[in-house]
Write a protein that holds these residues in place. Structure first.
Motif, short mmCIF file in Angstrom:
data_model
loop_
_atom_site.label_atom_id
_atom_site.label_comp_id
_atom_site.label_asym_id
_atom_site.label_seq_id
_atom_site.Cartn_x
_atom_site.Cartn_y
_atom_site.Cartn_z
N GLN A 300 0.88 -1.24 0.08
CA GLN A 300 -0.08 0.00 0.09
C GLN A 300 0.87 1.10 0.10
O GLN A 300 1.95 1.29 0.66
N ALA A 301 0.55 2.13 -0.77
CA ALA A 301 1.22 3.57 -0.82
C ALA A 301 0.09 4.78 -0.85
O ALA A 301 -0.70 4.40 -1.55
N ASP A 316 -1.16 16.88 10.54
CA ASP A 316 -0.56 15.62 10.49
C ASP A 316 1.03 15.69 10.56
O ASP A 316 1.42 16.93 10.51
N THR A 317 1.58 14.84 10.85
CA THR A 317 2.91 14.85 10.79
C THR A 317 3.83 14.21 9.73
O THR A 317 5.05 13.92 9.80
N ASP A 318 3.13 14.28 8.69
CA ASP A 318 3.72 13.41 7.41
C ASP A 318 4.75 14.46 7.06
O ASP A 318 4.75 15.54 7.00
N GLU A 319 5.93 13.87 6.66
CA GLU A 319 7.06 14.66 6.10
C GLU A 319 6.93 14.89 4.70
O GLU A 319 6.63 14.12 3.74
N GLY A 336 3.98 8.17 1.17
CA GLY A 336 4.55 7.13 2.16
C GLY A 336 4.20 5.84 1.47
O GLY A 336 3.53 5.72 0.49
N VAL A 337 4.59 4.67 2.15
CA VAL A 337 4.53 3.23 1.73
C VAL A 337 4.10 2.56 2.79
O VAL A 337 4.73 2.79 3.91
N ILE A 338 3.23 1.41 2.89
CA ILE A 338 3.01 0.41 3.93
C ILE A 338 3.14 -0.96 3.33
O ILE A 338 2.33 -1.09 2.59
N GLU A 339 4.05 -1.44 3.80
CA GLU A 339 4.36 -2.96 3.20
C GLU A 339 3.62 -3.78 4.32
O GLU A 339 3.36 -3.76 5.34
#
Length: 339
Positions: A300-301, A316-319, A336-339
């Motif tokens: 997931q990305a 939010d704190t996303d870079e 971002g990515v979620i493996e």
């Protein structure tokens, strides 16, 4: 700045593979165009295939715009060079009900032809991120809109007039091929308020697999997502048959799900994108994740876009990978990515 960050991500991917980004026969570098290229532009740049760019190449300018998805209301109406008069009819099972027009008068006639069925949405050919789109529920509003002098040059470039849906969800369906790796994905878009507090594109959460649409369908359990993938797949096959010279390494389709004026359920392809877009960073992060872990079957990305009056990241704190400034404030992009 977005283009620069995507270019760096592409460099990162090629550095991790044996495939070189400038390995075509002409010796030309791998390119990341901002827009879909015309065939003559691609030839000048030394682009010969999907291996030479992140994006796409089309034979005619209108093929890269929203007007591609719909037929003319009447076959005698004005059309640009290269127009395929049969394509719109073939796409009807995969799109919403709608038509394309290329003049003020014919846009009037088209709108009058089916506004009695319910509210319609008017979209100019090159509109992006919900800009230059208007919902009309009676003919007088259509008249007031189309007679505005500022829209005259836009009308000549093309306009889409299609049924308007409510209670909508928009999905991203597509494939990306970079450095010899093909991924297929489906995901849901989100909307956020822009600087004028109007809803606009705010990012996408993707589910991606290695390989083809068939492998994606096997991994997806939700019926509506399977339907969305099939619609995009069939839509693309129609385009390829109508324009065999078309090719793209980045193929993204917006598929909308919602309620029609009569309460019926609708699902259809809105438009195509064969250039860098809002989900591009998520796509490239997914490819990189597959590179890092050969055993990874899916990933997931996501991307997020948010508007702010200050340069400080929002709640939010996303870079952020990109902070773009205009006269109204900042557009902050993260991924971002979620493996």
């Amino acid at each position: 700045m977005t283009q620069q960050k995507l270019a760096q991500q592409l460099v990162n991917i090629f550095q991790q593979t044996e495939e070189k980004p400038n390995a075509n026969l002409a010796g030309s570098p791998y390119l990341l165009p901002i827009d879909t290229l015309l065939a003559k532009e691609a030839k000048t740049l030394g682009i010969e295939s999907v291996h030479d760019l992140y994006g796409g190449v089309v034979p005619y300018d209108f093929v890269k715009t929203k007007v591609l998805s719909h037929p003319l209301f009447h076959s005698s109406y004005t059309a640009p060079e290269g127009w395929d008069y049969d394509l719109g009819q073939k796409l009807m099972p995969y799109t919403l009900k709608g038509y394309s027009a290329f003049s003020v008068q014919e846009a009037f006639w088209t709108a009058r032809g089916f506004i009695h069925e319910g509210p319609i949405r008017i979209k100019f050919a090159y509109a992006k991120a919900s800009h230059d789109q208007f919902v009309c529920n009676h003919y007088q509003k259509v008249t007031d809109l189309l007679l505005q002098s500022r829209f005259e040059p836009l009308l000549e470039q093309g306009v889409v007039i299609e049924e308007n849906l409510t209670n909508t969800t928009t999905y991203s369906v597509g494939q990306t091929q970079v450095a010899g790796i093909l991924i297929s994905y489906v995901g849901e878009q989100r909307q956020v308020p822009n600087h004028e507090q109007l809803p606009t594109y705010g990012g996408t959460h993707l589910f991606a697999v290695r390989g083809s649409y068939e492998e994606l369908i096997e991994a997806v359990n939700t019926p509506v997502l399977v339907r969305a993938i099939r619609l995009a797949q069939n839509y693309e096959q129609c385009i390829q048959a109508a324009f065999p010279a078309w090719y793209a390494s980045r193929r993204n389709y917006d598929v909308i799900h919602g309620t029609a004026w009569d309460g019926s359920d609708r699902l259809g392809v809105l438009e195509q994108s064969w250039r860098m877009g809002g989900a591009s960073m998520a796509e490239l992060l997914a490819i990189e994740a597959f590179l890092h872990n050969p055993a990874l079957a899916s990933v997931q990305a996501w991307t997020k876009e948010r508007y702010s009056r200050t340069q400080e990241p929002a709640l939010d704190t996303d870079e952020p990978y990109c902070i773009a400034e205009d006269e109204n404030g900042y557009l902050i992009k993260s991924a971002g990515v979620i493996e």
